[in-house]
Design a protein around this motif. Sequence first.
Motif, PDB file in Angstrom:
ATOM      1  N   VAL A   1     -79.841  64.208  -6.818  1.00 39.46           N
ATOM      2  CA  VAL A   1     -81.049  64.609  -7.486  1.00 39.46           C
ATOM      3  C   VAL A   1     -80.637  65.393  -8.682  1.00 39.46           C
ATOM      4  N   ASN A   2     -79.759  66.010  -8.798  1.00 36.74           N
ATOM      5  CA  ASN A   2     -79.416  66.701  -9.920  1.00 36.74           C
ATOM      6  C   ASN A   2     -78.771  66.001 -11.150  1.00 36.74           C
ATOM      7  N   ALA A   3     -78.204  64.786 -10.751  1.00 31.88           N
ATOM      8  CA  ALA A   3     -77.598  64.108 -11.780  1.00 31.88           C
ATOM      9  C   ALA A   3     -78.796  62.869 -12.251  1.00 31.88           C
ATOM     10  N   VAL A   4     -79.715  62.565 -11.137  1.00 28.41           N
ATOM     11  CA  VAL A   4     -80.730  61.744 -11.731  1.00 28.41           C
ATOM     12  C   VAL A   4     -81.800  62.430 -12.693  1.00 28.41           C
ATOM     13  N   SER A   5     -82.051  63.619 -12.292  1.00 23.74           N
ATOM     14  CA  SER A   5     -83.073  64.429 -13.066  1.00 23.74           C
ATOM     15  C   SER A   5     -82.379  64.888 -14.486  1.00 23.74           C
ATOM     16  N   ASP A   6     -81.100  64.959 -14.660  1.00 27.44           N
ATOM     17  CA  ASP A   6     -80.339  65.257 -15.903  1.00 27.44           C
ATOM     18  C   ASP A   6     -80.479  64.010 -16.784  1.00 27.44           C
TER      19      ASP A   6
ATOM     20  N   ALA B   1     -82.755  63.348 -20.367  1.00 25.04           N
ATOM     21  CA  ALA B   1     -82.232  62.917 -21.484  1.00 25.04           C
ATOM     22  C   ALA B   1     -82.880  61.722 -21.809  1.00 25.04           C
ATOM     23  N   CYS B   2     -83.451  60.869 -21.017  1.00 18.28           N
ATOM     24  CA  CYS B   2     -83.835  59.422 -21.465  1.00 18.28           C
ATOM     25  C   CYS B   2     -85.346  59.265 -21.584  1.00 18.28           C
ATOM     26  N   PHE B   3     -85.861  60.079 -21.101  1.00 15.46           N
ATOM     27  CA  PHE B   3     -87.513  59.692 -20.895  1.00 15.46           C
ATOM     28  C   PHE B   3     -88.378  60.976 -21.411  1.00 15.46           C
ATOM     29  N   SER B   4     -89.657  60.399 -22.016  1.00 14.59           N
ATOM     30  CA  SER B   4     -90.412  61.594 -22.408  1.00 14.59           C
ATOM     31  C   SER B   4     -91.328  62.071 -21.519  1.00 14.59           C
ATOM     32  N   ASP B   5     -91.079  61.359 -20.162  1.00 15.11           N
ATOM     33  CA  ASP B   5     -92.174  61.943 -18.905  1.00 15.11           C
ATOM     34  C   ASP B   5     -91.079  61.886 -17.744  1.00 15.11           C
ATOM     35  N   PRO B   6     -90.047  62.688 -17.956  1.00 17.19           N
ATOM     36  CA  PRO B   6     -89.049  62.673 -16.842  1.00 17.19           C
ATOM     37  C   PRO B   6     -89.676  63.086 -15.610  1.00 17.19           C
ATOM     38  N   TRP B   7     -89.030  62.515 -14.506  1.00 17.01           N
ATOM     39  CA  TRP B   7     -89.343  63.035 -12.867  1.00 17.01           C
ATOM     40  C   TRP B   7     -88.616  64.190 -12.952  1.00 17.01           C
ATOM     41  N   THR B   8     -89.246  65.118 -12.234  1.00 18.77           N
ATOM     42  CA  THR B   8     -88.699  66.502 -11.589  1.00 18.77           C
ATOM     43  C   THR B   8     -88.071  66.232 -10.453  1.00 18.77           C
ATOM     44  N   LYS B   9     -87.110  67.423 -10.227  1.00 14.58           N
ATOM     45  CA  LYS B   9     -86.239  67.333  -9.071  1.00 14.58           C
ATOM     46  C   LYS B   9     -87.198  66.509  -7.868  1.00 14.58           C
ATOM     47  N   ALA B  10     -88.276  67.349  -7.834  1.00  8.71           N
ATOM     48  CA  ALA B  10     -89.059  67.496  -6.580  1.00  8.71           C
ATOM     49  C   ALA B  10     -89.571  65.949  -6.513  1.00  8.71           C
ATOM     50  N   SER B  11     -90.000  65.244  -7.516  1.00  5.41           N
ATOM     51  CA  SER B  11     -90.336  63.787  -7.609  1.00  5.41           C
ATOM     52  C   SER B  11     -89.023  62.981  -7.279  1.00  5.41           C
ATOM     53  N   VAL B  12     -87.916  63.249  -7.826  1.00 10.28           N
ATOM     54  CA  VAL B  12     -86.653  62.313  -7.191  1.00 10.28           C
ATOM     55  C   VAL B  12     -86.458  62.742  -5.910  1.00 10.28           C
ATOM     56  N   MET B  13     -86.620  63.721  -5.338  1.00 12.65           N
ATOM     57  CA  MET B  13     -86.340  63.966  -4.064  1.00 12.65           C
ATOM     58  C   MET B  13     -87.231  63.183  -3.049  1.00 12.65           C
ATOM     59  N   SER B  14     -88.560  63.166  -3.615  1.00  5.48           N
ATOM     60  CA  SER B  14     -89.613  62.492  -2.716  1.00  5.48           C
ATOM     61  C   SER B  14     -89.478  61.148  -2.831  1.00  5.48           C
ATOM     62  N   GLN B  15     -89.222  60.666  -3.930  1.00  2.18           N
ATOM     63  CA  GLN B  15     -88.882  59.065  -4.181  1.00  2.18           C
ATOM     64  C   GLN B  15     -87.693  58.660  -3.143  1.00  2.18           C
ATOM     65  N   LEU B  16     -86.595  59.447  -3.072  1.00  2.27           N
ATOM     66  CA  LEU B  16     -85.433  59.035  -2.322  1.00  2.27           C
ATOM     67  C   LEU B  16     -85.973  59.055  -0.715  1.00  2.27           C
ATOM     68  N   SER B  17     -86.827  59.932  -0.526  1.00  2.00           N
ATOM     69  CA  SER B  17     -87.333  59.964   0.921  1.00  2.00           C
ATOM     70  C   SER B  17     -88.493  59.172   1.337  1.00  2.00           C
ATOM     71  N   SER B  18     -88.986  58.465   0.344  1.00  4.51           N
ATOM     72  CA  SER B  18     -90.084  57.549   0.565  1.00  4.51           C
ATOM     73  C   SER B  18     -89.610  56.071   1.178  1.00  4.51           C
TER      74      SER B  18
ATOM     75  N   GLY C   1     -65.688  59.062  -9.565  1.00  5.20           N
ATOM     76  CA  GLY C   1     -66.783  59.528  -8.747  1.00  5.20           C
ATOM     77  C   GLY C   1     -67.872  59.976  -9.677  1.00  5.20           C
ATOM     78  N   ASN C   2     -67.809  60.117 -10.896  1.00  5.22           N
ATOM     79  CA  ASN C   2     -68.940  60.636 -11.689  1.00  5.22           C
ATOM     80  C   ASN C   2     -70.111  59.844 -11.692  1.00  5.22           C
ATOM     81  N   ILE C   3     -71.427  60.193 -11.477  1.00  9.05           N
ATOM     82  CA  ILE C   3     -72.504  59.489 -11.316  1.00  9.05           C
ATOM     83  C   ILE C   3     -72.913  58.993 -12.932  1.00  9.05           C
ATOM     84  N   THR C   4     -72.947  57.712 -12.980  1.00  9.71           N
ATOM     85  CA  THR C   4     -73.139  57.200 -14.290  1.00  9.71           C
ATOM     86  C   THR C   4     -74.497  56.864 -14.748  1.00  9.71           C
ATOM     87  N   GLY C   5     -75.345  56.490 -13.799  1.00 14.13           N
ATOM     88  CA  GLY C   5     -76.763  55.840 -13.792  1.00 14.13           C
ATOM     89  C   GLY C   5     -76.996  55.610 -12.568  1.00 14.13           C
ATOM     90  N   TYR C   6     -78.460  55.122 -12.627  1.00 13.55           N
ATOM     91  CA  TYR C   6     -79.200  54.927 -11.111  1.00 13.55           C
ATOM     92  C   TYR C   6     -80.454  53.831 -11.482  1.00 13.55           C
TER      93      TYR C   6
END
Length: 148
Positions: free
Chosen positions: A14-19, A23-40, A53-58
């Motif tokens: 969640v931290n890596a994706v939200s960072d 950096a990439c989008f003008s409408d970034p997902w919040t940590k809560a929306s990343v978490m909810s997406q992962l659980s959906s 082991g560094n996260i490079t993308g998703y």
Amino acid sequence: MILTDKEYDKNLIVNAVSDIESACFSDPWTKASVMSQLSSDGTVFACSSDSDGNITGYVCGQAAADECELYRIAVSDKYRGLGFAKELMDYFIGECKKREIISVFLEVRSSNSPARSLYEKYGFQNIATRKNYYRSPTEDAIIYKKEL
Ligand SMILES: CC(C)(COP(=O)(O)OP(=O)(O)OC[C@H]1O[C@@H](n2cnc3c(N)ncnc32)[C@H](O)[C@@H]1OP(=O)(O)O)[C@@H](O)C(=O)NCCC(=O)NCCS
């Protein structure tokens, strides 16, 4: 290397994706929306990582019945041009096939040449334009579809 959310600590993802989102989008997902997406139900999600082991993308999408929408694919600036998006796209398409998806849809800003080139490389066809769909800045959305 490709890692799914089952192979990684969820908070780390969640931290890596939200960072990367910020950096990439003008409408970034919040940590809560990343978490909810992962659980959906129906989420198709994976991270790419380097040899340390560094996260490079998703990549993240949502499957429903025999269709899937690819919501996001993003690679951290410093890791671009190294093939991580291709790894992520190979995973995503492979996972869709496993789930017996027939059609994959996505939309992208018309000026986003790197992403459009990636999608066209993977056989996505430009099927429609939504005029002035995006905000900040206002821009057309190009809708792509790929039959599997
Ligand atoms: C689009 C994006 C995911 C590509 O990631 P990447 O890891 O650099 O891409 P890869 O190195 O795997 O390259 C895959 C293909 O993408 C295209 N591509 C990547 N960078 C490109 C660039 N600067 N210009 C044109 N095409 C490019 C090419 O078709 C490339 O294939 P090739 O290497 O055979 O020419 C990355 O630029 C990104 O994160 N952009 C910001 C987020 C975004 O806009 N995502 C799409 C909308 S959700």
